[in-house]
Design an enzyme around this catalytic site. Structure first.
Site, PDB file in Angstrom:
ATOM      1  N   ASP A   1       0.869  -1.168   0.000  1.00  0.00           N
ATOM      2  CA  ASP A   1       0.000   0.000   0.000  1.00  0.00           C
ATOM      3  C   ASP A   1       0.913   1.228   0.000  1.00  0.00           C
ATOM      4  OD1 ASP A   1      -2.347   1.666   0.452  1.00  0.00           O
ATOM      5  OD2 ASP A   1      -1.655   1.807   2.521  1.00  0.00           O
TER       6      ASP A   1
ATOM      7  N   ASP B  92      -1.611  -0.774   6.068  1.00  0.00           N
ATOM      8  CA  ASP B  92      -1.806  -0.206   7.410  1.00  0.00           C
ATOM      9  C   ASP B  92      -3.219   0.286   7.668  1.00  0.00           C
ATOM     10  OD1 ASP B  92      -1.566   2.123   5.675  1.00  0.00           O
ATOM     11  OD2 ASP B  92      -1.381   3.277   7.523  1.00  0.00           O
TER      12      ASP B  92
ATOM     13  N   ASP C 225      -7.235  -1.512   3.942  1.00  0.00           N
ATOM     14  CA  ASP C 225      -6.308  -2.598   3.603  1.00  0.00           C
ATOM     15  C   ASP C 225      -6.672  -3.906   4.292  1.00  0.00           C
ATOM     16  OD1 ASP C 225      -4.653  -0.977   1.993  1.00  0.00           O
ATOM     17  OD2 ASP C 225      -3.614  -0.216   3.760  1.00  0.00           O
TER      18      ASP C 225
END
Length: 328
Positions: free
Chosen positions: A34, A221, A225
């Site tokens: 990410d 995080d 996600d």
């Protein structure tokens, strides 16, 4: 061996929530990151405010702060020092898109271009300046674009280089639809970039990789996600991750240092090698010792001693995992 590896990781600040994830991580072919809060520090700062429809910048920022006070997203931290507009009532949050609230009989939104344009069709395209742009709008009226910056983690370049050199296919999946995603990927040498991804789109992408035979390790995080962290074969949540992301991840990096990702991968590879060595030794030992014992060629005391020594050898070999693996 798995217990020793998990213990070594724990001593290094990596909490393994499932020892079986080490086996999956050792076979990983793809490492997917990410962006916001993972490859970047997640400490966003307001760099520029572009008012729309003659809106005062202070009013737009006050509305944004009032909406973001109900969010745990890293974007909310950028508005923490701004006095929020009073009377804002939260109406809901769409993961990966934005937040909606109501004040004085009117609805307000902050978030992505597509999410805010549904409430304010007159919202113009974001400025071309390479910042992380979030829109602020009122019902049927755009208020402003707010440009945020998020510095890259200092260790991110080395982590990606190490992963690529180890033969892993590194990809970037981000919900940010601005130019920051491709620009950051170019800085890091990541060739595969997917921007503007909703949580379900991230999951679909990972499923496609897995269907093609890939073993996917995911690093994230945020709240958005969590679903893809649960779907990946092995997953990491970095320090500062939301509670849901930590719950779904197989590994939690307590200190927030991304270098723990390749370290954990190396430890998982070392663990797999030692398991193979232990199984190989056990197979060879039993193939040699059992026929001798069955034929009565080995006295009972020697058989007991040999079995104990064999078990001790396996344990000692596994305890090698308590040390740091040799750098490659």
């Amino acid at each position: 061996a798995l217990t020793s590896a998990a213990s070594a990781l724990r001593a290094s600040g990596v909490i393994a929530r499932g020892e079986n994830a080490l086996e999956a991580l050792s076979r990983a072919t793809h490492l997917v990151f990410d962006k916001t809060g993972t490859l970047t520090g997640g400490r966003l700062e307001i760099r520029r405010v572009v008012p729309v429809n003659d809106c005062e910048p202070e009013h737009a920022l006050a509305v944004a702060a009032a909406l973001q006070q109900y969010s745990g997203h890293p974007v909310a931290g950028a508005f923490a020092g701004i006095e929020p507009a009073r009377g804002m009532t939260p109406l809901g949050q769409r993961v990966g898109a934005g937040i909606e609230g109501a004040r004085e009989g009117s609805r307000f939104r902050i978030g992505s271009e597509s999410y805010c344009r549904k409430l304010a069709p007159d919202l113009p395209s974001p400025p071309l300046e390479p910042l992380y742009w979030v829109a602020v709008c009122e019902e049927n009226r755009a208020l402003a674009w707010v440009g945020l910056s998020d510095p890259l983690r200092p260790e991110a370049v080395a982590v990606v280089e190490e992963a690529v050199q180890a033969g892993l296919q590194v990809e970037l999946l981000t919900g940010d639809s601005s130019a920051q995603g491709p620009e950051l990927a170019a800085q890091l040498g990541i060739s595969t970039v997917n921007t503007g991804m909703q949580p379900e789109q991230k999951m679909q992408h990972v499923r496609q990789l897995q269907s093609a035979g890939a073993v996917v390790a995911m690093v994230g995080d945020g709240l958005n996600d969590a679903p893809v962290l649960a779907l990946a074969d092995a997953s990491f949540a970095v320090a500062g991750a939301t509670d849901l992301a930590r719950t779904e991840a197989d590994f939690v990096i307590a200190g927030g240092d991304l270098r723990q990702v390749p370290y954990t991968w190396r430890k998982a590879r070392q663990c797999r090698r030692i398991i193979k060595q232990n199984l190989g030794w056990a197979l060879c030992y039993n193939l040699a010792a059992i026929p001798l014992a069955a034929c009565g060629l080995v006295p009972p005391w020697a058989a007991a001693l040999g079995m104990s020594c064999s078990s001790l050898l396996v344990v000692l070999n596994s305890l090698r995992l308590n040390g740091r693996p040799r750098e490659t």
